[in-house]
Design an enzyme around this catalytic site. Structure first.
Site, PDB file in Angstrom:
ATOM      1  N   PRO A   2     101.617  57.672  81.987  1.00 42.44           N
ATOM      2  CA  PRO A   2     102.234  56.737  82.913  1.00 42.44           C
ATOM      3  C   PRO A   2     103.575  56.196  82.425  1.00 42.44           C
ATOM      4  O   PRO A   2     103.658  55.613  81.351  1.00 42.44           O
ATOM      5  CB  PRO A   2     101.221  55.594  83.005  1.00 42.44           C
ATOM      6  CG  PRO A   2     100.098  55.959  82.096  1.00 42.44           C
ATOM      7  CD  PRO A   2     100.599  56.989  81.182  1.00 42.44           C
ATOM      8  N   GLU A   3     104.578  56.367  83.227  1.00 48.36           N
ATOM      9  CA  GLU A   3     105.800  55.600  83.076  1.00 48.36           C
ATOM     10  C   GLU A   3     105.764  54.524  84.160  1.00 48.36           C
ATOM     11  O   GLU A   3     104.782  54.413  84.890  1.00 48.36           O
ATOM     12  CB  GLU A   3     107.032  56.492  83.222  1.00 48.36           C
ATOM     13  CG  GLU A   3     107.182  57.440  82.034  1.00 48.36           C
ATOM     14  CD  GLU A   3     108.611  57.883  81.808  1.00 48.36           C
ATOM     15  OE1 GLU A   3     109.529  57.073  82.039  1.00 48.36           O
ATOM     16  OE2 GLU A   3     108.803  59.034  81.402  1.00 48.36           O
ATOM     17  N   HIS A  91      85.180  59.373  78.676  1.00 46.85           N
ATOM     18  CA  HIS A  91      86.434  58.618  78.577  1.00 46.85           C
ATOM     19  C   HIS A  91      86.559  57.497  79.605  1.00 46.85           C
ATOM     20  O   HIS A  91      87.598  56.864  79.692  1.00 46.85           O
ATOM     21  CB  HIS A  91      87.663  59.522  78.661  1.00 46.85           C
ATOM     22  CG  HIS A  91      87.614  60.678  77.732  1.00 46.85           C
ATOM     23  ND1 HIS A  91      87.432  60.537  76.375  1.00 46.85           N
ATOM     24  CD2 HIS A  91      87.707  62.010  77.954  1.00 46.85           C
ATOM     25  CE1 HIS A  91      87.415  61.741  75.804  1.00 46.85           C
ATOM     26  NE2 HIS A  91      87.567  62.640  76.733  1.00 46.85           N
ATOM     27  N   ARG A 110      92.932  59.417  75.421  1.00 46.19           N
ATOM     28  CA  ARG A 110      93.546  59.277  74.088  1.00 46.19           C
ATOM     29  C   ARG A 110      93.371  57.894  73.487  1.00 46.19           C
ATOM     30  O   ARG A 110      93.715  57.676  72.335  1.00 46.19           O
ATOM     31  CB  ARG A 110      95.031  59.655  74.158  1.00 46.19           C
ATOM     32  CG  ARG A 110      95.225  61.127  74.409  1.00 46.19           C
ATOM     33  CD  ARG A 110      96.679  61.485  74.579  1.00 46.19           C
ATOM     34  NE  ARG A 110      97.414  61.469  73.330  1.00 46.19           N
ATOM     35  CZ  ARG A 110      98.691  61.770  73.222  1.00 46.19           C
ATOM     36  NH1 ARG A 110      99.390  62.091  74.303  1.00 46.19           N
ATOM     37  NH2 ARG A 110      99.296  61.750  72.066  1.00 46.19           N
ATOM     38  N   ARG A 152     126.676  49.617  68.594  1.00 42.71           N
ATOM     39  CA  ARG A 152     125.411  50.325  68.361  1.00 42.71           C
ATOM     40  C   ARG A 152     125.690  51.824  68.272  1.00 42.71           C
ATOM     41  O   ARG A 152     126.333  52.392  69.144  1.00 42.71           O
ATOM     42  CB  ARG A 152     124.429  50.026  69.505  1.00 42.71           C
ATOM     43  CG  ARG A 152     124.005  48.573  69.591  1.00 42.71           C
ATOM     44  CD  ARG A 152     123.087  48.186  68.462  1.00 42.71           C
ATOM     45  NE  ARG A 152     121.877  48.982  68.459  1.00 42.71           N
ATOM     46  CZ  ARG A 152     120.793  48.686  69.182  1.00 42.71           C
ATOM     47  NH1 ARG A 152     120.770  47.609  69.937  1.00 42.71           N
ATOM     48  NH2 ARG A 152     119.725  49.469  69.134  1.00 42.71           N
TER      49      ARG A 152
END
Length: 271
Positions: A2-3, A91, A110, A152
DNA sequence: ATGGGCACCTGGCTGC
DNA sequence: TGCAGCCAGGTGCCCA
């Protein structure tokens, strides 16, 4: 998996099933997530009414009673609304059982996901308090990126994925947004002009908005709260397309590694 | 402060 | 068909 678009798709999917419902019971089959799920969570949540289902960055916030459950899907987590009596599969670690016979089922092969409970302001929680602006909010603008990036030397792709810079831009959409903006992902963040940052902000918003509208990206196994895949994968310009022709020029897409993550870009039109 | 690298964990795919 | 090796969408933390 998921983003931000996948998390927002999930939020929109579960919200109507949760609002106003009371938590009948919480079943934690396996609390060994990224951080152990405290035993107290089930006791605290039981009996409370869910008043809001919000999102901050990739965290989902379930407001209930005087507290908030803070849930993260990690790399492989998903949430579904199912009849509570439906047998869990491997899971399926946690069920939040509702008073209407359905349950919110958290699956995470996971186990990089997490679930916290707080009675304080969740935005002040240790995990949330230092986060940068939401990508679709007004505070996220070219001027912000330009000011923050001066001096940066970090590559723009890593800068964009830094949650202090902006939240919700993960590995897929960082590559996609930089492609749309025509910026080389290796370029030092401090050496990009204010004008190009304005363009980049527009491209980040465009990428995320299109992905949310498509229900997220399904690469392997993303499914929304009804078990349906997202369709943005078909619209990816560069991610996962190593060797394929660029959509914008005569070049071809390359795969490189930055910060131990795969980056996809077109060398000839991203500069 | 900055940037880089690692760890957490499981499963799916590839190639021998 | 078996198995070793590699890869995966996140992110907090440790180290130089």
């Amino acid at each position: 998996m998921p983003e931000l678009p996948e998390v927002e798709t999930t939020r929109r999917g579960i919200e109507p099933h949760l609002l106003g419902r009371r938590v009948a019971e919480v079943v934690v089959r396996d609390g060994r997530l990224r951080w152990p799920v405290p035993d107290s969570l089930a006791l605290e949540l039981r009996g409370l009414r869910i008043d809001a289902v919000q999102r901050r960055a990739k965290y989902l916030l379930l407001r209930a009673g005087d507290g908030t459950a803070i849930l993260h899907l990690g790399m492989s987590g998903s949430l579904r609304i199912l009849p509570a009596e439906q047998d869990p599969t491997q899971h399926d670690h946690i069920d939040i059982i509702l008073d209407d016979g359905f349950c919110l089922r958290f699956r995470d092969p996971r186990r990089f996901g997490s679930l916290h409970w707080t009675l304080a302001n969740p935005l002040e929680h240790k995990l949330l308090r230092a986060l940068g602006p939401e990508p679709l909010a007004d505070e996220f603008c070219g001027a912000w990126l330009h000011a923050r990036s001066r001096r940066r030397r970090v590559a723009i792709k890593n800068f964009l994925m830094d949650s202090h810079t902006v939240v919700g831009v993960g590995n897929i959409y960082a590559s996609e947004a930089l492609c749309r903006a025509g910026i080389d992902p290796r370029r030092a963040a401090g050496r990009i002009s204010a004008r190009r940052y304005d363009e980049l902000v527009a491209c980040v918003r465009e990428t995320l908005t299109l992905a949310i509208a498509a229900g997220g990206t399904t690469l392997r196994d993303f499914k929304d709260s009804e078990g349906k895949p997202g369709y943005f994968g078909q619209e990816l310009l560069v991610y996962g397309r190593e060797g394929q022709p660029c959509a914008h020029c005569e070049g071809h897409i390359e795969r490189i590694v930055q910060g131990a993550r795969a980056t996809y870009f077109c060398r000839s039109c991203q500069r």
